[in-house]
Design an enzyme around this catalytic site. Structure first.
Site, PDB file in Angstrom:
ATOM      1  CG  ASP A 181      55.042  53.620 -39.858  1.00 58.41           C
ATOM      2  OD1 ASP A 181      54.080  52.940 -39.500  1.00 58.41           O
ATOM      3  OD2 ASP A 181      56.146  53.981 -39.255  1.00 58.41           O
ATOM      4  NE  ARG A 194      56.771  57.468 -40.691  1.00 61.41           N
ATOM      5  CZ  ARG A 194      57.619  57.524 -39.769  1.00 61.41           C
ATOM      6  NH1 ARG A 194      58.310  58.492 -39.711  1.00 61.41           N
ATOM      7  NH2 ARG A 194      58.167  56.208 -39.199  1.00 61.41           N
ATOM      8  NE  ARG A 199      54.698  54.846 -32.604  1.00 59.26           N
ATOM      9  CZ  ARG A 199      55.505  53.903 -32.974  1.00 59.26           C
ATOM     10  NH1 ARG A 199      56.639  53.541 -32.221  1.00 59.26           N
ATOM     11  NH2 ARG A 199      55.406  53.101 -34.109  1.00 59.26           N
ATOM     12  CE  LYS A 257      52.924  50.765 -36.029  1.00 57.05           C
ATOM     13  NZ  LYS A 257      53.503  51.463 -37.207  1.00 57.05           N
ATOM     14  CG  HIS A 258      56.200  47.369 -32.861  1.00 59.69           C
ATOM     15  ND1 HIS A 258      55.473  48.530 -32.087  1.00 59.69           N
ATOM     16  CD2 HIS A 258      56.441  47.951 -33.878  1.00 59.69           C
ATOM     17  CE1 HIS A 258      55.516  49.479 -32.826  1.00 59.69           C
ATOM     18  NE2 HIS A 258      56.215  49.397 -33.939  1.00 59.69           N
ATOM     19  CG  HIS A 303      64.136  53.333 -33.891  1.00 61.71           C
ATOM     20  ND1 HIS A 303      63.056  53.443 -33.237  1.00 61.71           N
ATOM     21  CD2 HIS A 303      63.589  53.264 -35.198  1.00 61.71           C
ATOM     22  CE1 HIS A 303      62.071  53.375 -33.754  1.00 61.71           C
ATOM     23  NE2 HIS A 303      62.269  53.082 -35.038  1.00 61.71           N
ATOM     24  CG  ASP A 351      59.902  47.682 -36.538  1.00 61.61           C
ATOM     25  OD1 ASP A 351      59.726  48.652 -37.598  1.00 61.61           O
ATOM     26  OD2 ASP A 351      59.625  48.010 -35.410  1.00 61.61           O
TER      27      ASP A 351
END
Length: 437
Positions: free
Chosen positions: A153, A161, A222, A252-253, A265, A338
């Site tokens: 990611d 990451r 983002r 995405k998404h 989340h 996801d």
């Protein structure tokens, strides 16, 4: 995933994929099972084939024809493994998978993919990551018919990451501010080249959401911006950049996470866009990604009641994943969920049922189930009972295998960790940072 509230960036300690969730630590580790799932068994010598699985000359088709039913199901899953080395033991792997090392996890479960995370201990140095990806692919080659796809990611910006290992590039909002699609393409190409040098073949990027809600806690910077047309142009250019590097990209998404005030989340966002609003505001970047031959599109754990009144999140919605994405937009690549350990998709159904419903909705890649043995067994049972037809399973597996074939995963993957942070890539980063308005 990072949260952005009222313009203030709040970096979460644990970030996960795609929308990128917060990890295995976000939910209790499942207890190890007394027996391994059926996928550990040796492939059947005479696998049952649906008509769509008949070999037709391509490497993907030939591989599918040689796979057992159990290995076909395993191919749907992309999972997390814990540790820096393929052969090093981890208590987290033992608790979740019943075996100690990342290589043993791959050999036992034969997943279609692995996604790397810093919080899973996968990232400490460039040579270490290259050795880990090589070891994981070797484990897959020892145990099954299909090669392993390794992803990450790496959006740049907030969700990075590999931030300590790779060139520091601007995030999407900064690239969007430059107004030049060439910057999106060049950053994606350079990012993809560095991933390729680490043995990583797929990036869960670019973000194709249009950030029209300034209180959005999960997308924010983002995204490339708040104008659908400008975001669409940037997304298309980024897809081209990843492909120029030989790396698969994931938009995405879907169907759009830009107008939310809830983090998927930790909760289940509801977006009230009408279908006409969705086509005008949310769909253009995904249309652009498809026009640029994007490899995969990731679903969002959001409810859009005017697109599907069932109350199910898009990840579990046949009307959205199949009706809109497959049929209206004409996408025939891989649909990835996801992360399935996120609260937004776990509120209504159990972790086993979520995996089955995602496949029925139209998903191909099941990302990060919180309990892999339970999810695997549920999908296998659904195929055996006929709830998921074997033809439907073959469609998903063939898409995944074709993606791997297209991006060179069947062939030798050579790493070159010493090539990271090159002078050419630093020049790209400096040029784009300087162009930010």
């Amino acid at each position: 995933m990072p949260r952005i509230r009222h313009g203030v960036v709040m970096l979460a300690a644990l970030l996960v994929t795609g929308c990128s969730s917060g990890v295995g630590a976000a939910s209790p580790a499942p207890s190890p099972r007394a027996s391994a799932p059926a996928s550990v068994s040796a492939p059947s010598s005479s696998p049952s084939l649906s008509p769509s699985a008949r070999p037709s000359g391509g490497q993907a088709e030939r591989t599918l024809a040689a796979m057992s039913l159990r290995d076909k199901v395993a191919q749907l899953f992309t999972i997390v493994v814990w540790g820096q080395k393929a052969g090093a033991a981890s208590k987290e792997n033992e608790a979740r998978y019943g075996v100690a090392t990342p290589a043993q996890v791959v050999e036992k479960f034969r997943p279609g993919g692995v996604i790397l995370f810093d919080w899973a201990g996968n990232v400490s140095g460039a040579s270490q990551v290259a050795a880990l990806t090589t070891g994981l692919r070797e484990a897959a080659a020892r145990s099954g018919e299909a090669p392993l796809m390794i992803g990450v990611d790496q959006e740049n910006g907030l969700v990075s990451r590999l931030r300590s290992l790779v060139t520091k590039f601007p995030g999407a909002s900064e690239i969007g501010e430059t107004g030049k699609t060439a910057n999106a393409r060049d950053v994606a190409r350079a990012t993809g080249e560095e991933l390729r040098d680490l043995g990583i073949s797929l990036d869960f990027a670019p973000v194709a959401d249009v950030n029209i809600n300034p209180r959005n806690p999960v997308i924010g910077p983002r995204a490339y911006g708040s104008d659908p047309g400008k975001v669409a142009a940037m997304v298309g250019a980024a897809v081209d950049g990843f492909h120029a590097a030989g790396v698969a990209s994931v938009a995405k998404h879907f169907p759009g996470h830009g107008d939310t005030s809830v983090d998927s989340h930790t909760g289940l966002p509801v977006i009230t866009h009408s279908k006409a609003q969705w086509r005008k505001l949310d769909a253009p970047p995904f249309r652009a990604a498809i026009a640029h031959d994007v490899d995969a599109i990731m679903s969002a754990h959001v409810v859009m009641p005017k697109l599907d009144p069932s109350g199910d999140p898009a990840t579990l919605s046949h009307r959205i994943l199949t009706g809109l994405l497959r049929e209206e937009l004409g996408f025939d690549g891989v649909i990835s969920t996801d992360a399935l350990d996120m609260a937004g998709v776990r509120k209504k159904y159990g972790d086993a049922e979520v995996a089955v419903r995602a496949v029925l909705a139209g998903a191909d890649m099941l990302l990060m189930p919180p309990n892999l043995p339970k999810a695997y067994d549920a999908v296998l049972d659904a195929v055996k009972s006929g709830r998921i037809s074997e033809r439907r399973l073959d469609e998903s597996v063939l898409r995944i295998l074709r993606l791997k074939e297209k991006r060179g995963v069947f062939g030798p993957i050579r790493t070159d960790p010493g090539a990271l942070k090159s002078a050419a890539h630093h020049k790209i980063a400096e040029r784009v940072f300087a162009a930010v308005r």
